[in-house]
Enzyme design. Structure first.
Site, PDB file in Angstrom:
ATOM      1  N   SER A  74       0.630  -1.261   2.086  1.00  0.00           N
ATOM      2  CA  SER A  74      -0.080  -0.488   2.957  1.00  0.00           C
ATOM      3  C   SER A  74      -1.358  -0.749   3.538  1.00  0.00           C
ATOM      4  O   SER A  74      -2.133  -0.439   4.304  1.00  0.00           O
ATOM      5  CB  SER A  74      -0.200   0.828   2.500  1.00  0.00           C
ATOM      6  OG  SER A  74       1.034   1.610   2.209  1.00  0.00           O
ATOM      7  N   LYS A  77      -1.956  -1.171   7.162  1.00  0.00           N
ATOM      8  CA  LYS A  77      -2.281  -0.157   8.136  1.00  0.00           C
ATOM      9  C   LYS A  77      -3.577  -0.377   8.727  1.00  0.00           C
ATOM     10  O   LYS A  77      -3.910   0.505   9.750  1.00  0.00           O
ATOM     11  CB  LYS A  77      -2.079   1.132   7.270  1.00  0.00           C
ATOM     12  CG  LYS A  77      -0.549   1.460   6.908  1.00  0.00           C
ATOM     13  CD  LYS A  77      -0.587   2.480   5.698  1.00  0.00           C
ATOM     14  CE  LYS A  77       1.171   2.652   5.575  1.00  0.00           C
ATOM     15  NZ  LYS A  77       1.350   3.730   4.402  1.00  0.00           N
ATOM     16  N   SER A 138      -2.417   7.186   3.638  1.00  0.00           N
ATOM     17  CA  SER A 138      -1.404   6.234   3.799  1.00  0.00           C
ATOM     18  C   SER A 138       0.224   6.659   4.008  1.00  0.00           C
ATOM     19  O   SER A 138       1.005   6.141   3.449  1.00  0.00           O
ATOM     20  CB  SER A 138      -1.448   5.418   2.192  1.00  0.00           C
ATOM     21  OG  SER A 138      -1.205   4.143   2.724  1.00  0.00           O
ATOM     22  N   GLU A 174       7.017   0.026   7.609  1.00  0.00           N
ATOM     23  CA  GLU A 174       7.277   0.631   6.266  1.00  0.00           C
ATOM     24  C   GLU A 174       8.774   0.863   5.978  1.00  0.00           C
ATOM     25  O   GLU A 174       9.195   0.606   5.005  1.00  0.00           O
ATOM     26  CB  GLU A 174       6.621   1.848   6.194  1.00  0.00           C
ATOM     27  CG  GLU A 174       5.024   1.741   6.003  1.00  0.00           C
ATOM     28  CD  GLU A 174       4.616   1.194   4.615  1.00  0.00           C
ATOM     29  OE1 GLU A 174       5.443   1.117   3.619  1.00  0.00           O
ATOM     30  OE2 GLU A 174       3.496   1.196   4.211  1.00  0.00           O
TER      31      GLU A 174
END
Length: 310
Positions: A74, A77, A138, A174
């Site tokens: 993550s 991101k 997240s 993801e």
């Protein structure tokens, strides 16, 4: 089988050798002893670790295992948000822009606080909220929707490379990573590249002031349960950061437990810290504890330097 010492022993490494670190070595920002301490923590923990440290508004820093690329999970991101906000600055998107997300098209198994916060079949949400969910919480569904409106991973990858940051790759969403364990290793970054991105954020080199401030705000509001770099630092220590975590495979291995960010030292200076932890045996919390111990070691070093120099 790799065995791990209890956290109490790892925490002791933070303080081990401080009597040796009280001499004039600090006046020269000598990181030799600090790197030895961190390598000792890494050797004890097992797995693969990359550590990068760099002064944001002062000259300092070092790298450990910096030639390797590590799966970001993550953490990606953060560059995703940079790309989206760049498109906002270009007028292609705007933070108040509204979207309707049909829950039938979303992943109900993925980590997604957004699904719980919006009852009903449709999520009526604006771009600013989507960015906040993706970065602060997240949220994986918010993340992948942002990938979609940005134009896909290749667009984010190209924008980050065009900014001058080369040792990073963003290839899969993801949802795609969740379907095949090896894919997460293709979303990789070297510590120096992530330090470079943090520097570009802090010095507002990529975005407008409004967009930059917005991103810093949502990277500062990361929930308390997601503490890693700051877990052992003095309460209230300001931190701008993004974490990343993988699942656990059938062999009990974690591919990634990461934290990258900028801490504010007691004297007001700023220090960028990147810790990538990869391919180590669980439990899941172990990686976060190790990041916290390494970060405390770094904190002790740079706060001690300033006391002695002044």
């Amino acid at each position: 089988m790799i065995t791990f010492p209890p956290l109490s022993r790892l925490v002791k490494y933070v303080f081990t050798g401080l009597i040796f670190l009280s001499g004039p070595v600090f006046a020269q920002d000598n990181t030799v002893i600090l790197k030895k301490q961190i390598n000792h923590i890494i050797d004890t923990a097992g797995g693969k670790f990359g550590v990068g440290v760099e002064g944001v508004d002062f000259k300092a820093g070092f790298m450990i295992n910096g030639n390797n690329g590590y799966p970001m999970q993550s953490v990606f991101k953060f560059p995703l948000a940079l790309t989206i906000l760049h498109q906002v600055d270009l007028g292609k998107l705007h933070l108040g822009q509204q979207f309707d997300l049909d829950k039938a098209t979303l992943d109900t198994v993925a980590w997604s606080p957004m699904l719980k916060d919006f009852p009903g079949q449709y999520i009526h949400i604006n771009l600013a909220q989507l960015l906040s969910y993706a970065v602060t919480s997240s949220d994986n569904n918010a993340c992948d929707f942002l990938f979609k409106i940005a134009g896909g991973p290749a667009v984010i990858d190209a924008y980050i490379h065009a900014s001058g940051v080369k040792d990073i790759a963003i290839k899969f969403t993801e949802g795609e990573m969740a379907k095949a364990w090896p894919l997460q290793y293709q979303n990789w970054c070297k510590p120096a590249a992530m330090l470079q991105l943090l520097q570009l954020l802090y010095h507002q080199k990529l975005l407008s002031k409004a967009s930059n401030n917005f991103l810093i705000r949502i990277m500062t509001e990361v929930p308390g349960w997601d503490k890693r770099i700051s877990a052992l630092l003095p309460p209230g220590t300001p931190l701008i950061h993004k974490t990343g975590s993988s699942g656990v495979n059938a062999r009990g291995m974690l591919a990634a437990t990461n934290d990258v960010g900028i801490v504010t030292l007691p004297d007001g200076r700023h220090l960028a810290i990147v810790v990538f932890a990869s391919d180590y045996k669980g439990p899941r919390e172990r990686g976060g504890h190790i990041i916290a111990v390494i970060s405390k070691q770094i904190w002790n070093h740079y706060t001690k330097i300033h006391v002695l120099v002044d």
